[in-house]
Structures are given as C-alpha cells and as structure tokens.
Motif scaffolding. Structure first.
Motif, short mmCIF file in Angstrom:
data_model
loop_
_atom_site.label_atom_id
_atom_site.label_comp_id
_atom_site.label_asym_id
_atom_site.label_seq_id
_atom_site.Cartn_x
_atom_site.Cartn_y
_atom_site.Cartn_z
N SER A 96 0.82 -1.21 0.00
CA SER A 96 0.00 0.00 0.00
C SER A 96 0.87 1.27 0.00
O SER A 96 0.38 2.35 -0.30
N ARG A 97 2.15 1.11 0.32
CA ARG A 97 3.09 2.24 0.29
C ARG A 97 4.14 1.97 -0.79
O ARG A 97 3.98 2.35 -1.93
N ILE A 106 3.74 0.69 -5.79
CA ILE A 106 3.77 2.06 -5.30
C ILE A 106 2.33 2.50 -5.08
O ILE A 106 1.52 2.48 -6.00
N SER A 107 2.02 2.85 -3.85
CA SER A 107 0.67 3.27 -3.46
C SER A 107 -0.38 2.24 -3.88
O SER A 107 -1.46 2.59 -4.35
N ARG A 125 10.74 11.46 -1.36
CA ARG A 125 9.61 11.44 -2.27
C ARG A 125 9.96 10.58 -3.48
O ARG A 125 11.00 10.76 -4.11
N ASN A 162 3.14 11.00 -10.65
CA ASN A 162 2.58 10.60 -9.37
C ASN A 162 3.68 10.75 -8.33
O ASN A 162 4.86 10.66 -8.65
N LEU A 210 4.78 9.77 -4.09
CA LEU A 210 4.55 9.11 -2.82
C LEU A 210 5.61 9.57 -1.85
O LEU A 210 6.80 9.45 -2.12
#
Length: 167
Positions: A7-8, A32-33, A128, A140, A142
C-alpha cells in the motif's frame, strides 16, 4: 516474495519453477501506493535485475536534494528527466553543479521498466518517490520516510543475491 508494504512501497520477486539456472527467470515489480509499477506479468531475467540493482543500491545516501522537493511532482519529474536526457539545464538551479542526476533514477534499466520513469529524492524530513509512464506528461508522487525505499530495496537486493549465489 514481497518486501515492504504494497500500500506504500514494496518489491515483488517471484522465481519461475523453470528458472533457467543462473538466468533466474522470474517476475519482478515495484508496488507504489497499491499499484503495480513495471511489467510484472512479462517476466524477466532476475539475474539482469540483480546486476543492475547494485548501482541503485550504491546511490543510497546520495540523493539529498531538498530544493527539488519544493517543486510540484510534475515539474520535478520533468526537470530530472530533462537532466538525465541532457535536455534543459534547469536541474542545476536546484542542486550543486557536481551532482549527477542519474543518482535519482531508481528505475532498474531492464525491459520490464522500459515504459516508466521512477525517481527518488531525499530531503530533511523524508523522501519522495516520483513516477509515471515515460510518454505521459503527468507524475505521481509518494512521500516516504527517509531511508524507507533504500531499506526495502536493500532487502530485495540481498535476497536476489542469495538466490544467485545458490545457482
């Protein structure tokens, strides 16, 4: 095998039953995410992935560029991509003149990542991850804890190295 939190940020590695000996045929991707980044289903030589991972692992601690973190994700991705492709010189408005932009590139240069741009920027409060398809104008982002990417990447690298050494 999954390293990290899907989820991360996570890395998935699966060795094929018929791995081809030292070729280590299998599947690899970033998560990623919660989304797959890379062409996981196509498969690749995990040996080639391993050999290319050493350069990204070697850049650990060398991606400190807090000024780039002040930019929007789209702008930062564009500035870094241009610097890597020797386009615009805007990159050096945000970093020291001797900084190598390739240090920020965490896309493993193998076929499964050919259509992606993936960069990691470290700053004082964290890191990041910027990513997007190579022909897309959007980016995008994260936000990660400082060292989170490198720790997960290092675990995956060690695992692949262990498998390779057994072949």
């Amino acid at each position: 095998m999954i390293f990290g939190d899907k989820s991360r940020f996570a890395i998935s590695i699966d060795l094929d039953n018929d791995s081809g000996g030292q070729w280590l045929f299998g599947r690899f991707c970033y998560w990623i995410s919660g989304a797959v980044v890379g062409d996981y289903d196509s498969g690749t030589s995990l040996r080639d992935v391993l050999f290319q991972m050493k350069y990204i692992a070697g850049d650990r601690g060398g991606r400190f560029c807090p000024a780039l973190l002040e930019l929007s994700a789209d702008h930062a991705l564009h500035v870094i991509s241009d610097a890597i492709n020797e386009g615009s010189g805007d990159f050096y408005n945000y970093v020291k003149n001797d900084f190598l932009p390739a240090r920020l590139d965490v896309r493993i240069p193998v076929d499964i990542f050919d259509s992606w741009r993936i960069f990691l920027i470290d700053g004082c409060g964290g890191s990041r991850l910027l990513y997007g398809m190579i022909y897309s104008s959007g980016a995008n982002a994260l936000d990660l804890r400082y060292g989170e990417f490198d720790t997960i990447f290092g675990e995956a690298y060690s695992y692949l190295n262990m498998i390779y050494d057994k072949c």
